[in-house]
Design a protein around this motif. Sequence first.
Motif, PDB file in Angstrom:
ATOM      1  N   ILE A 177       0.886  -1.235  -0.045  1.00 51.82           N
ATOM      2  CA  ILE A 177      -0.031   0.034  -0.038  1.00 51.82           C
ATOM      3  C   ILE A 177       0.896   1.052   0.085  1.00 51.82           C
ATOM      4  O   ILE A 177       0.590   2.338  -0.885  1.00 51.82           O
ATOM      5  N   ALA A 178       2.028   1.334   0.764  1.00 48.46           N
ATOM      6  CA  ALA A 178       2.768   2.442   0.776  1.00 48.46           C
ATOM      7  C   ALA A 178       3.490   2.677  -0.790  1.00 48.46           C
ATOM      8  O   ALA A 178       3.752   3.760  -1.001  1.00 48.46           O
ATOM      9  N   GLN A 179       3.886   1.560  -1.210  1.00 49.82           N
ATOM     10  CA  GLN A 179       4.343   1.551  -2.682  1.00 49.82           C
ATOM     11  C   GLN A 179       3.359   2.285  -3.369  1.00 49.82           C
ATOM     12  O   GLN A 179       3.679   3.130  -4.514  1.00 49.82           O
ATOM     13  N   ALA A 180       2.116   1.821  -3.198  1.00 49.70           N
ATOM     14  CA  ALA A 180       1.112   2.534  -4.226  1.00 49.70           C
ATOM     15  C   ALA A 180       0.860   3.914  -3.942  1.00 49.70           C
ATOM     16  O   ALA A 180       0.781   4.833  -4.707  1.00 49.70           O
ATOM     17  N   MET A 181       0.774   4.337  -2.512  1.00 47.22           N
ATOM     18  CA  MET A 181       0.397   5.585  -2.111  1.00 47.22           C
ATOM     19  C   MET A 181       1.434   6.621  -2.283  1.00 47.22           C
ATOM     20  O   MET A 181       1.329   7.852  -2.236  1.00 47.22           O
ATOM     21  N   SER A 182       2.677   6.097  -2.596  1.00 48.00           N
ATOM     22  CA  SER A 182       3.873   7.057  -2.522  1.00 48.00           C
ATOM     23  C   SER A 182       4.016   7.502  -3.953  1.00 48.00           C
ATOM     24  O   SER A 182       4.946   8.429  -4.150  1.00 48.00           O
ATOM     25  N   GLY A 183       3.503   7.019  -5.062  1.00 51.27           N
ATOM     26  CA  GLY A 183       3.936   7.169  -6.274  1.00 51.27           C
ATOM     27  C   GLY A 183       4.669   6.136  -6.886  1.00 51.27           C
ATOM     28  O   GLY A 183       5.001   6.156  -7.989  1.00 51.27           O
ATOM     29  N   PHE A 184       5.270   5.543  -6.158  1.00 49.97           N
ATOM     30  CA  PHE A 184       6.321   4.490  -6.652  1.00 49.97           C
ATOM     31  C   PHE A 184       5.877   3.797  -7.665  1.00 49.97           C
ATOM     32  O   PHE A 184       6.306   3.336  -8.887  1.00 49.97           O
ATOM     33  N   MET A 185       4.746   3.009  -7.409  1.00 51.38           N
ATOM     34  CA  MET A 185       4.275   2.276  -8.442  1.00 51.38           C
ATOM     35  C   MET A 185       3.710   2.915  -9.579  1.00 51.38           C
ATOM     36  O   MET A 185       3.686   2.093 -10.795  1.00 51.38           O
ATOM     37  N   ALA A 201       0.781  -2.031 -16.731  1.00 50.57           N
ATOM     38  CA  ALA A 201       0.297  -1.511 -15.580  1.00 50.57           C
ATOM     39  C   ALA A 201       1.311  -0.825 -14.463  1.00 50.57           C
ATOM     40  O   ALA A 201       2.341  -1.326 -14.742  1.00 50.57           O
ATOM     41  N   PRO A 202       0.601  -0.056 -13.589  1.00 55.68           N
ATOM     42  CA  PRO A 202       1.679   0.217 -12.433  1.00 55.68           C
ATOM     43  C   PRO A 202       2.117  -0.869 -11.650  1.00 55.68           C
ATOM     44  O   PRO A 202       1.176  -1.880 -11.576  1.00 55.68           O
ATOM     45  N   MET A 203       3.198  -1.025 -11.230  1.00 51.51           N
ATOM     46  CA  MET A 203       4.081  -2.130 -10.739  1.00 51.51           C
ATOM     47  C   MET A 203       4.534  -1.883  -9.470  1.00 51.51           C
ATOM     48  O   MET A 203       5.547  -1.157  -9.195  1.00 51.51           O
ATOM     49  N   ARG A 204       4.253  -2.693  -8.490  1.00 51.81           N
ATOM     50  CA  ARG A 204       4.909  -2.838  -7.212  1.00 51.81           C
ATOM     51  C   ARG A 204       6.521  -3.524  -7.324  1.00 51.81           C
ATOM     52  O   ARG A 204       6.803  -4.242  -8.467  1.00 51.81           O
ATOM     53  N   ALA A 205       7.531  -2.919  -6.528  1.00 52.69           N
ATOM     54  CA  ALA A 205       8.646  -3.488  -6.596  1.00 52.69           C
ATOM     55  C   ALA A 205       8.531  -4.790  -5.701  1.00 52.69           C
ATOM     56  O   ALA A 205       7.979  -5.056  -4.840  1.00 52.69           O
ATOM     57  N   ALA A 206       9.295  -5.818  -6.296  1.00 51.33           N
ATOM     58  CA  ALA A 206       9.115  -7.319  -5.756  1.00 51.33           C
ATOM     59  C   ALA A 206       9.714  -7.116  -4.228  1.00 51.33           C
ATOM     60  O   ALA A 206       8.915  -7.846  -3.289  1.00 51.33           O
ATOM     61  N   PRO A 207      10.980  -6.699  -3.878  1.00 51.35           N
ATOM     62  CA  PRO A 207      11.426  -6.421  -2.394  1.00 51.35           C
ATOM     63  C   PRO A 207      10.308  -5.564  -1.604  1.00 51.35           C
ATOM     64  O   PRO A 207       9.765  -4.445  -2.525  1.00 51.35           O
ATOM     65  N   PRO A 208      10.224  -5.572  -0.588  1.00 51.86           N
ATOM     66  CA  PRO A 208       9.228  -4.640   0.242  1.00 51.86           C
ATOM     67  C   PRO A 208      10.208  -3.360   0.571  1.00 51.86           C
ATOM     68  O   PRO A 208      10.332  -3.115   1.584  1.00 51.86           O
TER      69      PRO A 208
END
Lengths: 404, 404
Positions: free
Chosen positions: B145-153, B162-169
Amino acid sequence: MADEAAKGALHGLRVIDLTRVLSGPFCTMILGDLGADVIKVETPRGDPVRGQGTMTDGVSGYFAGFNRNKRSVVLDLYSEGGKTALRRLLSDADVLVENFRPGTLDKLGLSAEVLQALNPRLIVASVNGYGSSGPHAGRPAFDFIAQAMSGFMGVNGAADGAPMRAAPPISDLVAGLYAALGVVAAVVGRQRTGQGQTVEVAMVNSLVSMMAYLASEYFATGRVPQRTGNDHPLVYPYGLFDCADGQIAVANSHDEILRRFLDRLDLGWIMSDPRYETNAGRMARREELRELINSRMAGQPRAHWLQVLNAAGVPCGEVKDLAQVFADPQIAAQDMVIEADWQDGPSLKMPGFPVKLGTTPCTVHRPVPRLGGHTAEILAEVGFAPDQIAALVQAGAVGPGDDP
Amino acid sequence: MADEAAKGALHGLRVIDLTRVLSGPFCTMILGDLGADVIKVETPRGDPVRGQGTMTDGVSGYFAGFNRNKRSVVLDLYSEGGKTALRRLLSDADVLVENFRPGTLDKLGLSAEVLQALNPRLIVASVNGYGSSGPHAGRPAFDFIAQAMSGFMGVNGAADGAPMRAAPPISDLVAGLYAALGVVAAVVGRQRTGQGQTVEVAMVNSLVSMMAYLASEYFATGRVPQRTGNDHPLVYPYGLFDCADGQIAVANSHDEILRRFLDRLDLGWIMSDPRYETNAGRMARREELRELINSRMAGQPRAHWLQVLNAAGVPCGEVKDLAQVFADPQIAAQDMVIEADWQDGPSLKMPGFPVKLGTTPCTVHRPVPRLGGHTAEILAEVGFAPDQIAALVQAGAVGPGDDP
């Protein structure tokens, strides 16, 4: 401004900063944010980032975002005068930070032995690509390459897609952050030992240290972790789901949270259906579940689900673009957009300080420096007389003074 | 072992660690790696990560990779005895680290005022999702969720994907790292002020601070940065290219390096062809250039190009998977795979220390603790007599001792 600086946790620490571009400047900016007195030593042409990115009133916002809270002195390190001035700076500094390729400091006449003799309390920090020993030590480094060589790209990306770099230069940034930590730890150590020491951080090593459970799973099983996109490799449901007006991210990290999530969707029966009651069953029937969940969530807009799910303790959020991030009232409440003045120039917006210290907060206590904007001031501070400074400028050994 | 610990930069610093799962344990492990004495306070059920990931001889490698260099004490913080023991621990510690949701410490009777009265030198560090103030402060947090809300994804991923999370947390890890830095900076500050203070780091803020030039470009232009996959948004050629036996990553970060790259491919003419001589021209004819370059590189295997291009100073490398990373002789030369013993258990491999300190190196000076593996030892250290400890165990207020 001096009052603000006096409040910083690292107030009184003097950092001589030979770095340019990204990893090193990020490290020294963080030290500056925490209150250190950072003196950025630039070549007469300056840090190349000064000319990069979109210009605002003639100055680079990209440079500003990595160089607030520093002063700039221009020294030609290939001239005798420039070398003398640098030695004078180092002799009463606490920290030297550099991000040259390994060996460059030696070529500048600043071997470990010379530095030790000059100032035994000096902490000498190096940020580089691969580390200063080993078969790749001499290779040129760059963020994109470090992302590739560290394994980060190999696990980042969609399950059916290519290995993918992260858009931000994370190996530069994480290495810079580790280097700042190493420097401050060495300051603490010095209070016990009285001696400085070397601190070295490599970009590849920094990202390797962040492989987290991907690394431990590899060591435990010998199986190479694969890319899984936005799905969690071990848990389902988890990921992006479709609301009436777009997607939200939901992290059902364990069964209790999953139960609350499904209850709010009126899908509570899933947890007692034999097909889905175990995580293994849910992983095997991922696509069925995804459809079930999406069909419920499509009945309401994102705002509805964010309110309902957050209230139920289910971690969830929108995938924001940077305009949405910087317009988020939470980001504003956390002071995560700040402004810093360019020396004699415009004020520029940039991301704020993520480390919130209660009594010695990070502040902008120095503007973003013009190239050589503090040359005369700094040389005077370390004992050069006005006529000596004039002679150095005349010889081209040092750059423009306060009033170029 | 005590000799090893004595060498750490943070030797003598005592950290009481109330954290669990990821961001907090990463922070306290780093402090432990640097020599601090970290006491992990666990509930009778223990950190949930103890049960996660693949087990080796009954223990979790995932847990081990975040909890070396700590001792474990089990306290029931909802019992009077557990609370008393925690207060005793805090009264002569240097640092408390917690990663509860904001407000939890208050509920445990450990408000800022209580802690200040108990030990005015205590540094109280909190890692959380959104920060302890603002409209989202009470939301549950999770890395995804932090990856999504921070603009990173939003910026991570393929241009057409699609917007993509980084695999490591990465939001957990970067927040943990910033928190470790904040703690050590507060230790330095305390030497001047004599007082502890609060340190707070939020996962979302941490990633926002890493938006780097993406953020500065947004602020300078008002244009929202888009996903660009492995291509650089501003420079071409740059990215992955096809050799005879697979791809390599090449970062032609400026014209001089690009010239060397093209020369080695016998494509030097490109830089003087009017179609390609400017970066703008190359960006506009990206696909033509990609084909030209790939057709040359396909004539030789990766090893050839890596040798030739690195020798020419062109940053390049392979996209490695984790098996290849951990088999890389450079990673071995940098000691980036280490082993840590589980207390009375197996030895486990994990990524090594990215911060290399010359005279006070990071070491494994404590094994990965069994749950409550040091309860009696630690309670004795803070002044509880054997019969008091036995009574606390009897009452269920503290967990198993050294010999459960």
